[in-house]
Design a protein around this motif. Structure first.
Motif, mmCIF file in Angstrom:
data_model
loop_
_atom_site.group_PDB
_atom_site.id
_atom_site.type_symbol
_atom_site.label_atom_id
_atom_site.label_comp_id
_atom_site.label_asym_id
_atom_site.label_seq_id
_atom_site.Cartn_x
_atom_site.Cartn_y
_atom_site.Cartn_z
ATOM 1 N N VAL A 220 0.834 -1.206 0.000
ATOM 2 C CA VAL A 220 0.000 0.000 0.000
ATOM 3 C C VAL A 220 0.865 1.252 0.000
ATOM 4 C CG1 VAL A 220 -1.697 1.335 1.321
ATOM 5 C CG2 VAL A 220 -1.936 -1.151 1.134
ATOM 6 N N TYR A 221 1.904 1.261 0.840
ATOM 7 C CA TYR A 221 2.778 2.438 0.935
ATOM 8 C C TYR A 221 3.497 2.684 -0.391
ATOM 9 C CZ TYR A 221 6.110 5.744 2.962
ATOM 10 O OH TYR A 221 6.843 6.869 3.239
ATOM 11 N N THR A 222 3.963 1.615 -1.026
ATOM 12 C CA THR A 222 4.665 1.757 -2.303
ATOM 13 C C THR A 222 3.730 2.314 -3.367
ATOM 14 O OG1 THR A 222 6.092 -0.122 -1.739
ATOM 15 C CG2 THR A 222 6.054 0.563 -4.038
ATOM 16 N N TRP A 223 2.499 1.806 -3.417
ATOM 17 C CA TRP A 223 1.512 2.309 -4.370
ATOM 18 C C TRP A 223 1.270 3.802 -4.169
ATOM 19 C CZ3 TRP A 223 -1.483 1.098 -8.568
ATOM 20 C CH2 TRP A 223 -2.591 1.913 -8.806
ATOM 21 N N LEU A 224 1.020 4.212 -2.919
ATOM 22 C CA LEU A 224 0.720 5.613 -2.632
ATOM 23 C C LEU A 224 1.919 6.518 -2.937
ATOM 24 C CD1 LEU A 224 -1.250 5.247 0.734
ATOM 25 C CD2 LEU A 224 -2.195 5.794 -1.523
ATOM 26 N N SER A 225 3.116 6.043 -2.585
ATOM 27 C CA SER A 225 4.308 6.865 -2.805
ATOM 28 C C SER A 225 4.585 7.039 -4.297
ATOM 29 C CB SER A 225 5.524 6.249 -2.105
ATOM 30 O OG SER A 225 5.818 4.962 -2.622
ATOM 31 N N ILE A 226 4.414 5.972 -5.081
ATOM 32 C CA ILE A 226 4.601 6.076 -6.532
ATOM 33 C C ILE A 226 3.576 7.033 -7.129
ATOM 34 C CG2 ILE A 226 4.399 4.801 -8.712
ATOM 35 C CD1 ILE A 226 5.588 2.386 -7.280
ATOM 36 N N LYS A 227 2.336 6.900 -6.669
ATOM 37 C CA LYS A 227 1.259 7.764 -7.160
ATOM 38 C C LYS A 227 1.560 9.231 -6.868
ATOM 39 C CE LYS A 227 -2.874 7.747 -9.083
ATOM 40 N NZ LYS A 227 -3.077 7.236 -10.449
ATOM 41 N N ASN A 228 2.071 9.515 -5.673
ATOM 42 C CA ASN A 228 2.337 10.895 -5.275
ATOM 43 C C ASN A 228 3.577 11.476 -5.934
ATOM 44 O OD1 ASN A 228 0.091 10.983 -3.622
ATOM 45 N ND2 ASN A 228 1.203 10.312 -1.803
ATOM 46 N N TYR A 230 5.171 10.357 -8.915
ATOM 47 C CA TYR A 230 5.215 10.361 -10.379
ATOM 48 C C TYR A 230 3.940 10.882 -11.035
ATOM 49 C CZ TYR A 230 9.356 7.652 -9.407
ATOM 50 O OH TYR A 230 10.576 7.251 -8.936
ATOM 51 N N ARG A 231 2.842 10.945 -10.303
ATOM 52 C CA ARG A 231 1.606 11.547 -10.808
ATOM 53 C C ARG A 231 1.198 10.969 -12.161
ATOM 54 N NH1 ARG A 231 -1.177 14.018 -6.760
ATOM 55 N NH2 ARG A 231 0.237 15.217 -5.448
ATOM 56 N N GLU A 232 1.133 9.661 -12.252
ATOM 57 C CA GLU A 232 0.778 8.993 -13.500
ATOM 58 C C GLU A 232 -0.581 8.308 -13.369
ATOM 59 O OE1 GLU A 232 5.235 7.938 -15.185
ATOM 60 O OE2 GLU A 232 4.261 6.541 -13.815
ATOM 61 N N SER A 233 -1.049 7.748 -14.458
ATOM 62 C CA SER A 233 -2.316 7.037 -14.455
ATOM 63 C C SER A 233 -2.198 5.781 -13.604
ATOM 64 C CB SER A 233 -2.706 6.649 -15.880
ATOM 65 O OG SER A 233 -1.779 5.712 -16.416
ATOM 66 N N THR A 237 1.118 3.543 -12.889
ATOM 67 C CA THR A 237 1.483 3.384 -11.481
ATOM 68 C C THR A 237 1.595 1.905 -11.127
ATOM 69 O OG1 THR A 237 0.378 5.442 -10.862
ATOM 70 C CG2 THR A 237 0.804 3.882 -9.098
ATOM 71 N N LEU A 238 0.676 1.103 -11.647
ATOM 72 C CA LEU A 238 0.702 -0.340 -11.397
ATOM 73 C C LEU A 238 1.954 -0.973 -11.981
ATOM 74 C CD1 LEU A 238 -0.911 -2.679 -10.170
ATOM 75 C CD2 LEU A 238 -1.985 -3.009 -12.404
ATOM 76 N N VAL A 239 2.367 -0.525 -13.161
ATOM 77 C CA VAL A 239 3.590 -1.042 -13.774
ATOM 78 C C VAL A 239 4.798 -0.710 -12.907
ATOM 79 C CG1 VAL A 239 5.153 -0.841 -15.753
ATOM 80 C CG2 VAL A 239 2.683 -0.970 -16.126
ATOM 81 N N ARG A 240 4.872 0.537 -12.446
ATOM 82 C CA ARG A 240 5.990 0.932 -11.579
ATOM 83 C C ARG A 240 5.965 0.136 -10.269
ATOM 84 N NH1 ARG A 240 9.026 5.313 -13.014
ATOM 85 N NH2 ARG A 240 8.159 6.703 -14.612
#
Length: 268
Positions: A220-228, A230-233, A237-240
């Motif tokens: 969960v933390y990795t998902w949120l941090s990537i989202k914040n 890189y600001r991608e779709s 975000t799922l790929v990253r």
């Protein structure tokens, strides 16, 4: 009357006021500051002042995934602990904390969950133990200490390898290697802190629960941090997310196995 020009003891700049205009260092130290009472007051404020740099960094690290990385990349760095220093602090505290609670020390050949996942590890451990001629408790105590020492050293380099892996996978996005390095330093610092907070579960031998909580919170933390950061779709975000989590397995499992093998070689 001309004001006296003073020289900053830290950066050497000349200044007129009590604080350096270049680095904000206090230029002149009063004798009162050498008293024990001043020392204790200063130490207390540094440790427990919720406006201190460390507390502020800790708060953002835990409750705002990706925020510190964005701040660093934007050049706003003076108000936070530098990423590598933060990472180093948590590595040291992490292994000291697990070593302090002997009953909860999972960094051992008998309790470490990954040794049960990696195929053939127990057979290798048994062969080295037989070769050593030691009783199991003596062999385990020696190997466990060397294992932690090796992990402490190897962990300093793992974050650089992990950042390089992510950079290679996403080489077309034009981001610098150091950008990924800052992100990984913060991401793994959170993981180390989270592990420390889970120690009570390990002490009471609730390792499966601790393992599941660690995995879920890291995901969960990795998902949120990537989202914040890189600001991608959601798709990108799922790929990253997949690349980062796969990178963890690709880098950490061989590193832990290597640490174990070195520890057993050092023992025998």
């Amino acid at each position: 009357m001309n004001a006296k020009i003073l020289t900053c003891p830290s950066c050497g700049s000349e200044t007129l006021g009590p604080y350096c205009h270049q680095c904000s260092e206090k230029v002149k130290v009063n004798k009162d500051e050498m008293n024990v009472s001043f020392f204790l007051k200063d130490a207390f404020e540094e440790l427990f002042n919720f406006d201190s740099k460390f507390i502020k960094t800790l708060r953002y690290l835990v409750f705002r995934p990706g925020f510190l990385t964005k701040e660093i990349l934007a050049g706003r760095r003076i108000n936070y602990i530098k990423p590598f220093r933060l990472y180093t602090i948590f590595i040291v505290v992490h292994f000291l904390a697990f070593s302090f609670f002997k009953s909860g020390d999972i960094f051992s050949i008998d309790r470490m969950p990954l040794f049960k996942i990696i195929p053939g590890v127990h057979r290798v451990i048994e062969s080295y133990e037989t070769k050593s001629g030691m009783m199991h408790d003596v062999f385990a105590q020696s190997v466990n200490q060397k294992l932690k020492d090796n992990l402490n050293i190897i962990f300093y380099f793992l974050v650089f390898v992990l950042a390089a892996f992510v950079k290679v996978v996403f080489y077309r996005d034009g981001r610098y290697y150091v950008e990924y390095l800052y992100y990984m330093l913060h991401l793994i610092s959170f993981g180390l802190l989270r592990n420390i907070l889970l120690i009570p579960l390990v002490v009471f031998d609730l390792i499966p629960i601790a393992f599941v909580l660690a995995a879920v919170t890291q995901f969960v933390y990795t998902w949120l941090s990537i989202k914040n950061v890189y600001r991608e779709s959601n798709g990108k975000t799922l790929v990253r997310l997949f690349v980062v989590m796969f990178g963890f397995l690709l880098v950490f499992m061989p590193a832990i196995t290597l640490s174990l093998l070195l520890a057993m070689l050092q023992t025998t």
